[in-house]
Scaffold this motif. Structure first.
Motif, PDB file in Angstrom:
ATOM      1  N   ILE A 237      22.579  29.018  23.431  1.00 45.71           N
ATOM      2  CA  ILE A 237      21.848  30.126  23.694  1.00 45.71           C
ATOM      3  C   ILE A 237      20.740  30.343  22.650  1.00 45.71           C
ATOM      4  CG2 ILE A 237      22.008  32.706  24.174  1.00 45.71           C
ATOM      5  CD1 ILE A 237      23.149  30.831  26.472  1.00 45.71           C
ATOM      6  N   TYR A 238      21.202  30.200  21.477  1.00 47.62           N
ATOM      7  CA  TYR A 238      20.468  30.688  20.372  1.00 47.62           C
ATOM      8  C   TYR A 238      19.129  29.482  20.257  1.00 47.62           C
ATOM      9  CZ  TYR A 238      18.781  31.489  15.256  1.00 47.62           C
ATOM     10  OH  TYR A 238      18.121  31.864  14.334  1.00 47.62           O
ATOM     11  N   VAL A 239      19.559  28.374  20.330  1.00 44.94           N
ATOM     12  CA  VAL A 239      18.189  27.303  20.162  1.00 44.94           C
ATOM     13  C   VAL A 239      17.410  27.603  21.434  1.00 44.94           C
ATOM     14  CG1 VAL A 239      17.974  24.942  20.393  1.00 44.94           C
ATOM     15  CG2 VAL A 239      19.896  25.601  18.886  1.00 44.94           C
ATOM     16  N   SER A 240      17.964  27.671  22.435  1.00 42.68           N
ATOM     17  CA  SER A 240      16.881  28.101  23.708  1.00 42.68           C
ATOM     18  C   SER A 240      16.240  29.051  23.948  1.00 42.68           C
ATOM     19  CB  SER A 240      17.736  27.788  24.935  1.00 42.68           C
ATOM     20  OG  SER A 240      18.262  26.360  24.899  1.00 42.68           O
ATOM     21  N   GLN A 241      17.007  30.223  23.693  1.00 45.01           N
ATOM     22  CA  GLN A 241      16.303  31.716  23.887  1.00 45.01           C
ATOM     23  C   GLN A 241      16.386  32.678  22.978  1.00 45.01           C
ATOM     24  OE1 GLN A 241      15.444  30.443  26.732  1.00 45.01           O
ATOM     25  NE2 GLN A 241      15.956  32.211  27.907  1.00 45.01           N
ATOM     26  N   GLY A 242      16.805  32.069  21.489  1.00 50.89           N
ATOM     27  CA  GLY A 242      16.375  33.065  20.600  1.00 50.89           C
ATOM     28  C   GLY A 242      17.554  33.779  20.114  1.00 50.89           C
ATOM     29  N   ALA A 243      17.764  34.683  19.334  1.00 50.59           N
ATOM     30  CA  ALA A 243      18.874  35.548  18.932  1.00 50.59           C
ATOM     31  C   ALA A 243      18.533  36.734  19.790  1.00 50.59           C
ATOM     32  CB  ALA A 243      18.506  36.052  17.117  1.00 50.59           C
ATOM     33  N   LEU A 244      17.513  36.892  20.324  1.00 49.99           N
ATOM     34  CA  LEU A 244      17.315  38.031  21.366  1.00 49.99           C
ATOM     35  C   LEU A 244      17.895  37.836  22.646  1.00 49.99           C
ATOM     36  CD1 LEU A 244      13.705  39.733  20.450  1.00 49.99           C
ATOM     37  CD2 LEU A 244      16.039  40.518  19.869  1.00 49.99           C
ATOM     38  N   ALA A 245      18.021  36.546  22.963  1.00 56.12           N
ATOM     39  CA  ALA A 245      18.585  36.013  24.220  1.00 56.12           C
ATOM     40  C   ALA A 245      17.733  36.351  25.258  1.00 56.12           C
ATOM     41  CB  ALA A 245      20.152  36.507  24.285  1.00 56.12           C
ATOM     42  N   LEU A 254      28.409  37.044  23.870  1.00 53.56           N
ATOM     43  CA  LEU A 254      29.145  37.689  22.719  1.00 53.56           C
ATOM     44  C   LEU A 254      28.704  36.832  21.339  1.00 53.56           C
ATOM     45  CD1 LEU A 254      32.684  38.214  24.048  1.00 53.56           C
ATOM     46  CD2 LEU A 254      30.898  39.878  23.691  1.00 53.56           C
ATOM     47  N   GLY A 255      28.644  35.718  21.363  1.00 55.02           N
ATOM     48  CA  GLY A 255      27.942  35.097  20.083  1.00 55.02           C
ATOM     49  C   GLY A 255      26.779  35.470  19.827  1.00 55.02           C
ATOM     50  N   THR A 256      25.681  35.698  20.482  1.00 60.62           N
ATOM     51  CA  THR A 256      24.346  36.037  19.909  1.00 60.62           C
ATOM     52  C   THR A 256      24.332  37.464  19.771  1.00 60.62           C
ATOM     53  OG1 THR A 256      23.909  36.371  22.411  1.00 60.62           O
ATOM     54  CG2 THR A 256      23.110  34.328  21.126  1.00 60.62           C
ATOM     55  N   PHE A 257      25.146  38.275  20.416  1.00 63.78           N
ATOM     56  CA  PHE A 257      25.265  39.914  20.148  1.00 63.78           C
ATOM     57  C   PHE A 257      26.009  39.998  18.673  1.00 63.78           C
ATOM     58  CE2 PHE A 257      27.791  43.720  21.104  1.00 63.78           C
ATOM     59  CZ  PHE A 257      26.801  44.583  20.519  1.00 63.78           C
ATOM     60  N   LEU A 258      27.084  39.034  18.489  1.00 61.77           N
ATOM     61  CA  LEU A 258      27.585  39.395  17.224  1.00 61.77           C
ATOM     62  C   LEU A 258      26.692  38.790  16.018  1.00 61.77           C
ATOM     63  CD1 LEU A 258      29.928  39.159  14.939  1.00 61.77           C
ATOM     64  CD2 LEU A 258      30.467  36.793  15.884  1.00 61.77           C
ATOM     65  N   TYR A 259      25.945  37.818  16.183  1.00 63.21           N
ATOM     66  CA  TYR A 259      24.924  37.289  15.303  1.00 63.21           C
ATOM     67  C   TYR A 259      24.064  38.478  14.950  1.00 63.21           C
ATOM     68  CZ  TYR A 259      20.865  34.576  13.242  1.00 63.21           C
ATOM     69  OH  TYR A 259      19.980  34.166  12.436  1.00 63.21           O
ATOM     70  N   ARG A 260      23.203  38.991  15.765  1.00 67.68           N
ATOM     71  CA  ARG A 260      22.125  40.118  15.748  1.00 67.68           C
ATOM     72  C   ARG A 260      22.753  41.269  14.883  1.00 67.68           C
ATOM     73  NH1 ARG A 260      21.323  39.524  20.996  1.00 67.68           N
ATOM     74  NH2 ARG A 260      22.100  41.580  21.384  1.00 67.68           N
ATOM     75  N   THR A 261      24.321  41.593  15.220  1.00 70.52           N
ATOM     76  CA  THR A 261      24.738  42.753  14.865  1.00 70.52           C
ATOM     77  C   THR A 261      25.204  42.548  13.314  1.00 70.52           C
ATOM     78  OG1 THR A 261      25.601  43.451  17.022  1.00 70.52           O
ATOM     79  CG2 THR A 261      26.690  44.346  15.055  1.00 70.52           C
ATOM     80  N   PHE A 262      25.797  41.473  12.833  1.00 65.49           N
ATOM     81  CA  PHE A 262      26.170  41.103  11.747  1.00 65.49           C
ATOM     82  C   PHE A 262      25.211  40.927  10.618  1.00 65.49           C
ATOM     83  CE2 PHE A 262      28.174  39.036   8.117  1.00 65.49           C
ATOM     84  CZ  PHE A 262      29.620  39.720   8.307  1.00 65.49           C
ATOM     85  N   GLN A 268      15.866  44.990  13.302  1.00 66.09           N
ATOM     86  CA  GLN A 268      17.329  45.461  13.472  1.00 66.09           C
ATOM     87  C   GLN A 268      18.131  45.039  12.093  1.00 66.09           C
ATOM     88  OE1 GLN A 268      19.496  44.058  16.849  1.00 66.09           O
ATOM     89  NE2 GLN A 268      21.658  44.744  15.876  1.00 66.09           N
ATOM     90  N   LEU A 269      18.598  46.232  11.297  1.00 69.93           N
ATOM     91  CA  LEU A 269      19.748  45.941  10.160  1.00 69.93           C
ATOM     92  C   LEU A 269      20.624  45.183  10.471  1.00 69.93           C
ATOM     93  CD1 LEU A 269      18.516  48.980   8.219  1.00 69.93           C
ATOM     94  CD2 LEU A 269      17.422  46.614   8.035  1.00 69.93           C
ATOM     95  N   GLY A 270      21.328  44.471   9.670  1.00 71.03           N
ATOM     96  CA  GLY A 270      22.685  43.916   9.585  1.00 71.03           C
ATOM     97  C   GLY A 270      23.698  45.040   9.442  1.00 71.03           C
ATOM     98  N   ASP A 271      24.687  45.054  10.176  1.00 67.81           N
ATOM     99  CA  ASP A 271      25.794  45.932  10.139  1.00 67.81           C
ATOM    100  C   ASP A 271      27.000  44.952  10.004  1.00 67.81           C
ATOM    101  OD1 ASP A 271      27.811  47.828  10.046  1.00 67.81           O
ATOM    102  OD2 ASP A 271      26.831  49.118  11.615  1.00 67.81           O
ATOM    103  N   PRO A 272      27.593  44.711   8.800  1.00 70.70           N
ATOM    104  CA  PRO A 272      28.759  43.715   8.630  1.00 70.70           C
ATOM    105  C   PRO A 272      29.918  44.387   9.488  1.00 70.70           C
ATOM    106  CG  PRO A 272      27.483  43.718   6.738  1.00 70.70           C
ATOM    107  CD  PRO A 272      26.777  44.607   7.560  1.00 70.70           C
ATOM    108  N   HIS A 273      30.088  45.562   9.311  1.00 75.22           N
ATOM    109  CA  HIS A 273      31.250  46.181   9.775  1.00 75.22           C
ATOM    110  C   HIS A 273      31.559  46.174  11.483  1.00 75.22           C
ATOM    111  CE1 HIS A 273      32.470  47.586   5.798  1.00 75.22           C
ATOM    112  NE2 HIS A 273      31.479  47.907   5.591  1.00 75.22           N
ATOM    113  N   ALA A 276      31.897  42.887  12.131  1.00 73.96           N
ATOM    114  CA  ALA A 276      33.213  42.282  12.411  1.00 73.96           C
ATOM    115  C   ALA A 276      34.042  43.062  13.433  1.00 73.96           C
ATOM    116  CB  ALA A 276      33.842  42.694  11.019  1.00 73.96           C
ATOM    117  N   THR A 277      33.681  44.135  13.923  1.00 79.69           N
ATOM    118  CA  THR A 277      34.364  44.692  15.151  1.00 79.69           C
ATOM    119  C   THR A 277      34.239  43.915  16.300  1.00 79.69           C
ATOM    120  OG1 THR A 277      34.077  46.837  13.890  1.00 79.69           O
ATOM    121  CG2 THR A 277      34.698  46.819  16.393  1.00 79.69           C
ATOM    122  N   ILE A 278      32.979  43.479  16.570  1.00 79.79           N
ATOM    123  CA  ILE A 278      32.817  42.449  17.747  1.00 79.79           C
ATOM    124  C   ILE A 278      33.596  41.128  17.615  1.00 79.79           C
ATOM    125  CG2 ILE A 278      30.818  41.296  18.860  1.00 79.79           C
ATOM    126  CD1 ILE A 278      28.655  43.412  17.861  1.00 79.79           C
ATOM    127  N   ALA A 279      33.444  40.463  16.352  1.00 81.33           N
ATOM    128  CA  ALA A 279      34.183  39.558  16.101  1.00 81.33           C
ATOM    129  C   ALA A 279      35.714  39.767  16.575  1.00 81.33           C
ATOM    130  CB  ALA A 279      34.104  38.929  14.908  1.00 81.33           C
TER     131      ALA A 279
END
Length: 306
Positions: A237-245, A254-262, A268-273, A276-279
């Motif tokens: 998904i990331y390679v084909s459509q980018g982080a914005l999917a 969930l993988g791309t959503f986690l990447y953008r969030t973390f 969009q600023l990263g939010d590790p907490h 980690a909740t999504i993970a």
């Protein structure tokens, strides 16, 4: 008085390297992720314990829940396509390749399995080129067989993009269930097949009545591996459509959503907490699925010993 059996130190010695490596790269990061999901940062930048408040935000706050449920639904569809297409096709191919009458079976096995060893980057880039409406070869190939009217920019339409990527993933990984089922079919003793043939059970009837029940445990293992792999999906998904999917988050999982969030992305600023909740939520979903398989399905699958 019975003599006490000596402790087998060699077992611990041989297991220690694997246990240490697994602990370092799996257990420690998992515990760290679970711990990170229970904290948050205040406006002053201080780290405070918030318990399950991050999960309440993820599931209940519209700013987060809408993206989460969209990604989860897309992940479910991504998995369903693999279950309904990849695994049945893998079983069918294995049944065909296990036939002693088929010539060049080794060549076909190799050709089907080769995409499995290709990089996600190569697969995503090549299929984007193939399906491109500008310079791709798909329009020309369809035109050659009189089906050009069926062509559409599948990766650029919200209603088609996720299914198209799922089918590309099926093309890449169908070799794995094929080889596992092929190995299971070869493990069936010749005596069983010969007895079935003497009773007049041949062809499709033989596969359905004799072979299929014997390979059900292998099909179950393939199913749970498909579940775990698809709910951990990210690369294609990331390679084909980018982080914005894109388009419009229609391929967001969930993988791309986690990447953008973390890590954050663009503005969009990263939010590790929250990342980690999504993970942790992903881990919980996978854990529940594996437990359902182990305790509700695997225990009912009869294993035959030959």
């Amino acid at each position: 008085m019975a003599q006490r059996k000596p402790f087998r130190w060699h077992i611990a010695v041989f297991l220690a390297p694997a246990v240490l490596v697994y602990t370092a790269i799996m257990i420690v990061p998992l515990i760290g992720t679970l711990n990170l999901s229970l904290f948050n940062l205040t406006e002053a930048g201080e780290r405070v314990f918030v318990g399950l408040r991050n999960f309440a935000t993820l599931f209940g706050d519209p700013r987060w829940s809408e993206s989460f449920w969209n990604a989860l639904a897309n992940n479910g569809w991504f998995f369903l396509v693999h279950m309904l297409v990849q695994n049945p096709v893998g079983v069918m191919l294995a049944a065909l390749l296990s036939s002693p009458r088929l010539r060049m079976a080794a060549f076909y096995r190799t050709a089907i399995f080769i995409p499995t060893i290709l990089s996600f980057v190569i697969v995503g880039f090549v299929w984007k080129l193939i399906l491109s409406p500008i310079w791709g070869i798909a329009p020309g190939m369809l035109d050659a067989v009189g089906l050009k009217a069926l062509f559409a920019p599948w990766l650029g339409r919200e209603e088609y993009a996720l299914t198209t990527l799922a089918l590309i993933s099926v093309w890449q990984f169908v070799g794995i269930p094929m080889m596992l089922i092929y190995a299971a079919l070869l493990s069936i003793p010749d005596e069983v097949i010969e007895a079935a043939e003497m009773d007049g059970v041949t062809g499709w009837s033989q596969f359905r009545k004799i072979k299929l029940p014997l390979i059900l445990p292998s099909i179950g293992i393939i199913s749970i591996l498909t579940f775990v792999g698809n709910f951990n999906a990210f690369d294609l998904i990331y390679v084909s459509q980018g982080a914005l999917a894109g388009p419009n988050f229609s391929t967001d999982i969930l993988g791309t959503f986690l990447y953008r969030t973390f890590f954050g992305f663009q503005l969009q600023l990263g939010d590790p907490h929250m990342g980690a909740t999504i993970a942790t939520a992903m881990f919980g979903i996978i854990l529940v699925g594996v437990c359902v398989y182990l305790f509700a399905i695997q225990t009912r699958l009869r294993r035959y010993q030959f």
